[in-house]
Each structure stands twice: as C-alpha cells, then as structure tokens.
Design a protein around this motif. Sequence first.
Motif, PDB file in Angstrom:
ATOM      1  N   ASN A   2      36.682  27.374  18.232  1.00 34.77           N
ATOM      2  CA  ASN A   2      35.653  25.963  17.753  1.00 34.77           C
ATOM      3  C   ASN A   2      34.589  25.798  18.001  1.00 34.77           C
ATOM      4  N   ILE A   3      33.049  25.781  18.353  1.00 30.60           N
ATOM      5  CA  ILE A   3      31.813  25.928  18.499  1.00 30.60           C
ATOM      6  C   ILE A   3      31.981  24.337  19.319  1.00 30.60           C
ATOM      7  N   MET A   4      31.415  23.184  19.211  1.00 30.78           N
ATOM      8  CA  MET A   4      31.359  22.490  20.248  1.00 30.78           C
ATOM      9  C   MET A   4      33.237  21.489  19.736  1.00 30.78           C
ATOM     10  N   ASP A   5      33.134  20.250  21.257  1.00 30.40           N
ATOM     11  CA  ASP A   5      34.559  19.064  21.041  1.00 30.40           C
ATOM     12  C   ASP A   5      33.815  18.127  21.274  1.00 30.40           C
ATOM     13  N   VAL A   6      33.996  16.893  20.652  1.00 25.25           N
ATOM     14  CA  VAL A   6      33.627  15.526  20.241  1.00 25.25           C
ATOM     15  C   VAL A   6      34.578  14.753  21.028  1.00 25.25           C
ATOM     16  N   ILE A   7      34.554  14.132  22.151  1.00 24.47           N
ATOM     17  CA  ILE A   7      35.041  13.719  22.768  1.00 24.47           C
ATOM     18  C   ILE A   7      35.326  11.406  22.968  1.00 24.47           C
ATOM     19  N   PRO A   8      35.704  11.501  22.866  1.00 18.82           N
ATOM     20  CA  PRO A   8      35.733  10.445  23.719  1.00 18.82           C
ATOM     21  C   PRO A   8      35.647   9.610  24.396  1.00 18.82           C
ATOM     22  N   ALA A   9      34.859   8.930  25.292  1.00 23.13           N
ATOM     23  CA  ALA A   9      34.283   9.418  26.803  1.00 23.13           C
ATOM     24  C   ALA A   9      35.778   8.292  27.020  1.00 23.13           C
ATOM     25  N   ALA A  10      36.143   7.193  26.405  1.00 23.25           N
ATOM     26  CA  ALA A  10      37.432   6.660  27.108  1.00 23.25           C
ATOM     27  C   ALA A  10      38.992   8.039  27.082  1.00 23.25           C
ATOM     28  N   MET A  11      38.434   8.864  27.105  1.00 28.96           N
ATOM     29  CA  MET A  11      39.563  10.508  27.203  1.00 28.96           C
ATOM     30  C   MET A  11      39.558  10.320  28.663  1.00 28.96           C
ATOM     31  N   LEU A  12      37.966  10.391  29.301  1.00 25.36           N
ATOM     32  CA  LEU A  12      37.864  10.589  30.961  1.00 25.36           C
ATOM     33  C   LEU A  12      38.486   9.466  32.066  1.00 25.36           C
ATOM     34  N   LEU A  13      39.454   8.167  31.339  1.00 24.11           N
ATOM     35  CA  LEU A  13      39.848   7.371  31.882  1.00 24.11           C
ATOM     36  C   LEU A  13      40.819   8.640  32.577  1.00 24.11           C
ATOM     37  N   GLN A  14      41.897   9.271  31.994  1.00 23.37           N
ATOM     38  CA  GLN A  14      43.099   9.875  32.184  1.00 23.37           C
ATOM     39  C   GLN A  14      42.267  11.449  33.436  1.00 23.37           C
ATOM     40  N   LYS A  15      42.748  10.343  34.410  1.00 29.31           N
ATOM     41  CA  LYS A  15      42.470  11.954  35.707  1.00 29.31           C
ATOM     42  C   LYS A  15      42.725  13.470  35.620  1.00 29.31           C
ATOM     43  N   SER A  16      43.607  13.753  34.743  1.00 27.27           N
ATOM     44  CA  SER A  16      43.872  15.341  34.797  1.00 27.27           C
ATOM     45  C   SER A  16      42.343  15.728  33.560  1.00 27.27           C
ATOM     46  N   PHE A  22      34.950   3.034  32.734  1.00 27.68           N
ATOM     47  CA  PHE A  22      35.192   2.924  31.289  1.00 27.68           C
ATOM     48  C   PHE A  22      34.268   2.560  30.134  1.00 27.68           C
ATOM     49  N   VAL A  23      33.632   2.720  29.746  1.00 25.24           N
ATOM     50  CA  VAL A  23      32.213   2.618  28.884  1.00 25.24           C
ATOM     51  C   VAL A  23      32.750   2.337  27.264  1.00 25.24           C
ATOM     52  N   GLN A  24      32.697   1.175  26.643  1.00 26.64           N
ATOM     53  CA  GLN A  24      32.859   1.875  25.590  1.00 26.64           C
ATOM     54  C   GLN A  24      32.201   1.962  24.157  1.00 26.64           C
ATOM     55  N   GLY A  25      32.189   2.904  23.061  1.00 22.79           N
ATOM     56  CA  GLY A  25      32.187   3.813  22.010  1.00 22.79           C
ATOM     57  C   GLY A  25      31.157   4.726  22.442  1.00 22.79           C
ATOM     58  N   ILE A  26      31.312   5.419  23.733  1.00 16.74           N
ATOM     59  CA  ILE A  26      30.215   6.615  23.574  1.00 16.74           C
ATOM     60  C   ILE A  26      31.063   7.647  23.317  1.00 16.74           C
ATOM     61  N   TYR A  27      30.422   8.698  23.395  1.00 15.38           N
ATOM     62  CA  TYR A  27      31.065   9.546  22.640  1.00 15.38           C
ATOM     63  C   TYR A  27      30.345  11.402  23.224  1.00 15.38           C
ATOM     64  N   LEU A  28      31.113  11.714  24.063  1.00 16.83           N
ATOM     65  CA  LEU A  28      30.209  13.055  24.847  1.00 16.83           C
ATOM     66  C   LEU A  28      30.579  13.803  23.819  1.00 16.83           C
ATOM     67  N   LEU A  29      29.573  15.069  23.634  1.00 15.23           N
ATOM     68  CA  LEU A  29      29.667  16.225  23.064  1.00 15.23           C
ATOM     69  C   LEU A  29      29.682  17.623  24.409  1.00 15.23           C
ATOM     70  N   THR A  30      30.904  18.590  24.151  1.00 13.76           N
ATOM     71  CA  THR A  30      30.989  19.761  24.963  1.00 13.76           C
ATOM     72  C   THR A  30      31.122  20.582  24.594  1.00 13.76           C
ATOM     73  N   LEU A  31      31.208  22.032  24.457  1.00 17.25           N
ATOM     74  CA  LEU A  31      31.032  22.892  23.926  1.00 17.25           C
ATOM     75  C   LEU A  31      32.340  23.565  24.545  1.00 17.25           C
ATOM     76  N   SER A  32      33.409  23.702  23.813  1.00 21.59           N
ATOM     77  CA  SER A  32      35.053  24.067  23.578  1.00 21.59           C
ATOM     78  C   SER A  32      35.280  25.177  24.358  1.00 21.59           C
ATOM     79  N   GLU A  33      35.843  24.860  24.693  1.00 20.75           N
ATOM     80  CA  GLU A  33      36.709  26.207  25.339  1.00 20.75           C
ATOM     81  C   GLU A  33      37.575  26.815  24.853  1.00 20.75           C
ATOM     82  N   ASN A  34      38.086  26.007  22.995  1.00 20.44           N
ATOM     83  CA  ASN A  34      38.632  27.307  22.088  1.00 20.44           C
ATOM     84  C   ASN A  34      37.589  28.037  20.963  1.00 20.44           C
ATOM     85  N   PRO A  35      38.157  29.285  21.655  1.00 16.92           N
ATOM     86  CA  PRO A  35      37.394  30.043  20.597  1.00 16.92           C
ATOM     87  C   PRO A  35      36.756  30.321  19.205  1.00 16.92           C
TER      88      PRO A  35
END
Length: 105
Positions: free
Chosen positions: A44-58, A29-42
């Motif tokens: 959208n252009i990009m996604d902004v994801i809270p790093a806390a989402m990465l705690l979900q293994k899936s 866990f890293v608090q307050g960090i947000y990640l930018l990724t290219l969107s897999e949804n055509p």
Amino acid sequence: MLTWQDGYRIGEGVKKAEKVKSRLDAGKFVQGIYLLTLSENPANIMDVIPAAMLLQKSFYRICPPIIGMAGDKEEALEMVRCLVDEVYRQTGTFQIAEYIESQKI
C-alpha cells in the motif's frame, strides 16, 4: 505523543485544526476526523485511519507519522488522490514517502 510530518496537510473540513491536533496528541476522542499516514505495508502507499482508532492505546503507540488530517472520509480519500496525482506529475513515480521527505509537504 503522535508524530506529525512537518507541513502536514489539513483538509478544509477540519475546523480548529490546532485544537483537534492537541486533543489527538492528548489521546482524546475527536469525532469525524480521519488521518493520512504512509503505509507500513509495502503493498500500500498510504493508509486512511479514523482518529477514533487512536483511543486504542496499542494503536496510539505504533501510529506512523501523520501526513494529513481530513474532516471526513470522503475528504481524506480526495486528499490521497490529490497527493498521488501531485507526486506523479512532479516525479513520474509513485514514491510518496520519498517525495514527502524531500518536500516536507
């Protein structure tokens, strides 16, 4: 392990970026960090994801390549705006993925 785009962008609000990256790669866990990724949804252009989402293994396993890391949500949104503006000024299009691949931002 997460995939990080070569030359990924780091916002000014990210302190000790390499340590944060290492913790994220380790699934911690890293608090307050947000990640930018290219969107897999055509639609959208990009996604902004809270790093806390990465705690979900899936989600951790399917996370798209990371193109940026910001210290908070506002900074992440500003990074998105700046990147879109840069791509449009350079290419006249909104082909973010192609631009990133060609520039290795």
